[in-house]
Design an enzyme around this catalytic site. Structure first.
Site, PDB file in Angstrom:
ATOM      1  N   ASP A  42       0.813  -1.228   0.000  1.00 47.73           N
ATOM      2  CA  ASP A  42       0.000   0.000   0.000  1.00 47.73           C
ATOM      3  C   ASP A  42       0.844   1.274   0.000  1.00 47.73           C
ATOM      4  OD1 ASP A  42      -2.051  -1.774   0.122  1.00 47.73           O
ATOM      5  OD2 ASP A  42      -2.850  -1.124   2.048  1.00 47.73           O
ATOM      6  N   ASP A  90      -0.477  -4.501  -3.730  1.00 45.80           N
ATOM      7  CA  ASP A  90      -1.442  -3.418  -3.957  1.00 45.80           C
ATOM      8  C   ASP A  90      -0.798  -2.050  -3.774  1.00 45.80           C
ATOM      9  OD1 ASP A  90      -3.177  -5.619  -4.025  1.00 45.80           O
ATOM     10  OD2 ASP A  90      -3.808  -5.335  -1.955  1.00 45.80           O
TER      11      ASP A  90
END
EC number: 3.1.1.11
Length: 624
Positions: free
Chosen positions: A438, A459
């Site tokens: 992230d 991600d």
């Protein structure tokens, strides 16, 4: 949940009006928030020889750039009334929509009036929700021993997001007063803000669920119903405004206008003046005088209101970036110019927040790996993903140039954000973003990244913004054992949200640690965080670090028929699409479809990027 909050939860349920208590048509979407990617027990499904024919859902194309034509005083023929059951077809929740519109006494001929009616309901409920959350937050702060650190942080996020949503809805309500004369740029801003309200609501709910908060259990249904009310309004308003644009042939216009004062400078000239005037502890107060003496310059240019410096010398204005941001004026307009913060080379270990009231801020550093803003907040250490960021920006029209943003928490700390961006019309140029899981949270609204370097694992570009990346380097790092990398995880929850991640003329490769051990993990172009996730790769170099199947599922088959994933004219050893996934939500784009994801069409960037003087191209590199 402890007893101290039970009475407040009951108050919350009473305080929220009938619009929140309508039975939901389906339960709220609550996928897990970025878990580590574990190896699949089954091999990826091999696609057929031909790619799927269903293209990703495309954002609406924009009208020709013609001068706005005022609406006629009287139509030649009166349009027939538009019943709610017809108007509600543009929303994802037609049953709820019809229930809400049943309160309208007569059927108008223009769906805009339905949208305006629901906007009043949205603003009313948003204000009530904000009060409820703030009261609960005050109780939690007064008796912190009865709540976990994670819950306290999640509730604080909800309070911040609820206040933002109220501000967005107030802005939209004001803009809708002249809907007939709105340009495409203003329509895009209105629909972006409404989409941002939906995203804010989902972020709040996700954070409460991740924190295992009892408040989430109690208020989950009202929150879900309010999210549906926002979605209904988004669908009605988007349909109505786009209809009016076609009807009145509105122009693109400008969303963020410019002016002739105070000083107009080319960006590169501004950077040179700052670095030369402020070099090695010189008195940087001369910088503003030098800028004023240069005055108007031919070619591209930006407006400068004031320039301040951050650094260790006595002649610097501030020792920290946070103090410089605090000194910036509030609620400024584009024609007043940028408040420029020049941060000298150095390591700034601080957590910077540029709030919604701090607009038109331009942060200039001395270059990647020279001016560094670093932190180490993480989910494992009690921070929400939303609030783990080293650098967070909410204020409109923010620009960063030549800065490195880091989160050094490491892969074992899971979610740890370097930059969280929910600023409309924001731009990052020649910056780097370094983290693991992230790294870059493109939370909401419209964003542009040019010539940036992004490093991460799981991600590491995620969120629900309309974000365009041009000429960037995207590097997958080595994660922990038994984890997989996903470059993107887009979070669109509503099909009417004009959001997505568009990666154009970028390089997708391996960072040095992964390049030294390429078989240690698998890397994918992305995975669908939410049901309507949308991501495209266009005219980019994809190295062999990317798996042949290209994309990874999030949770089995969830969302694979509603997402919009596409590729167009990419090259490199990882760009071969013959073995790509065979999901119905994935396809190879054609030229027309790819054009929908450019600066011109996807974010209307040509109406707000020129004021930054940062280079960009509005279309594709080539169309052959």
């Amino acid at each position: 949940m402890q007893t101290h909050s039970s009475s407040l939860v009951f108050l919350a349920l009473l305080c929220l009006s009938w619009a929140l208590l309508v039975s939901p048509t389906r339960p709220p979407s609550q996928p897990p928030s970025h878990p580590p990617i574990q190896p699949s027990s089954q091999p990826p499904t091999q696609p057929p020889s031909q790619p799927p024919t269903q293209p990703p859902t495309q954002p609406p194309s924009h009208p020709p750039t013609q001068p706005p034509t005022p609406p006629p005083s009287q139509s030649p023929s009166q349009p027939s009334p538009l019943p709610p059951n017809i108007a509600c077809k543009s929303t994802p929740y037609p049953k709820l929509c019809r229930t809400i519109l049943s309160a309208v006494k007569s059927s108008p001929s223009d769906p805009y009036h339905y949208g305006k009616f629901t906007m009043k309901q949205c603003l009313k409920q948003a204000r009530r929700l904000s009060k409820v959350i703030n009261r609960f937050a005050q109780r939690v702060e007064a008796d912190p021993g009865t709540s976990t650190v994670e819950e306290v942080s999640a509730v604080a996020d909800c309070g911040e997001l609820a206040e933002l949503s109220v501000e967005y809805l107030e802005t939209v309500t004001e803009e809708l007063k002249a809907a007939e004369l709105m340009t495409a740029a203003l329509v895009d801003r209105v629909t972006s803000l409404l989409g941002g309200v939906v995203t804010n609501q989902q972020t709040c709910l996700d954070g409460l669920v991740d924190a295992k908060s009892g408040f989430a259990t109690a208020i989950g249904t009202p929150l879900g119903n309010l999210t549906r009310l926002y979605s209904v309004s988004l669908g009605l308003v988007s349909h109505a405004l786009n209809r009016n644009l076609k009807r009145y042939k509105g122009s693109k216009g400008k969303i963020f206008g410019g002016g002739n004062k105070p000083v107009r400078e080319p960006l590169e000239t501004l950077i040179k003046v700052l670095r030369k005037t402020c070099d090695k502890g010189k008195d940087c107060r001369k910088a503003n005088r030098n800028l004023g003496e240069l005055g108007e310059t031919s070619g591209g240019s930006i407006l400068v209101r004031e320039a301040v410096t951050v650094g260790p010398y006595e002649t610097d204005n501030f020792p920290t970036i946070t103090e410089a941001v605090a000194a910036a004026p509030n609620h400024t307009f584009p024609e007043q110019g940028y408040f420029v913060i020049y941060a000298r080379a150095g390591l700034y270990e601080e957590y910077v927040v540029i709030s919604n009231k701090k607009r038109n801020i331009m942060l200039i550093g001395d270059g990647i790996n020279k001016t560094i803003i670093s932190g180490n907040h993480s989910f494992i250490d009690g921070w929400t993903t939303y609030n783990s960021s080293t650098f967070a920006v909410v204020g409109d029209r923010f620009v960063a140039v030549d800065v490195t943003f880091r989160n050094t928490a490491g892969p074992e700390k899971h979610q740890a954000v370097a930059v969280r961006n929910n600023a409309d019309g924001s731009t990052f140029y020649r910056c780097s973003f370094e983290g693991y899981q992230d790294t870059l949270y493109v939370h909401s609204l419209r964003q542009f990244y040019r010539e940036c370097d992004i490093y991460g694992t799981i991600d590491f570009i995620f969120g629900n913004a309309a974000a365009i990346f041009q000429n960037c380097n995207i590097y997958a790092r080595k994660p922990m054992a038994n984890q997989k990398n996903a470059v993107t995880a887009h979070g669109r929850t509503d099909p009417n949200q004009k959001t997505g991640i568009s990666i154009i003329n970028c390089t997708i490769g391996a960072a040095p640690d992964l390049a030294a051990d390429p078989k240690s993990t698998m890397t994918f172009l992305g995975r669908p965080w939410k049901p309507y996730s949308r991501t495209v790769y266009i005219q980019s170099y994809i190295s062999d670090v990317v798996q042949p199947v290209g994309w990874l599922e999030w949770n089995g088959t969830t969302g694979l028929d509603t997402i919009s994933y596409g590729e167009y004219d990419n090259f490199g050893p990882g760009a071969d699409t013959s073995k790509r996934v065979q999901w119905s939500g994935y396809s190879l784009l054609n030229l027309v479809q790819a054009m929908n994801f450019t600066v011109y069409n996807f974010t209307l960037g040509d109406t707000w990027l020129p004021q930054t003087d940062i280079p960009f191209y509005g279309g594709l590199l080539h169309t052959e």
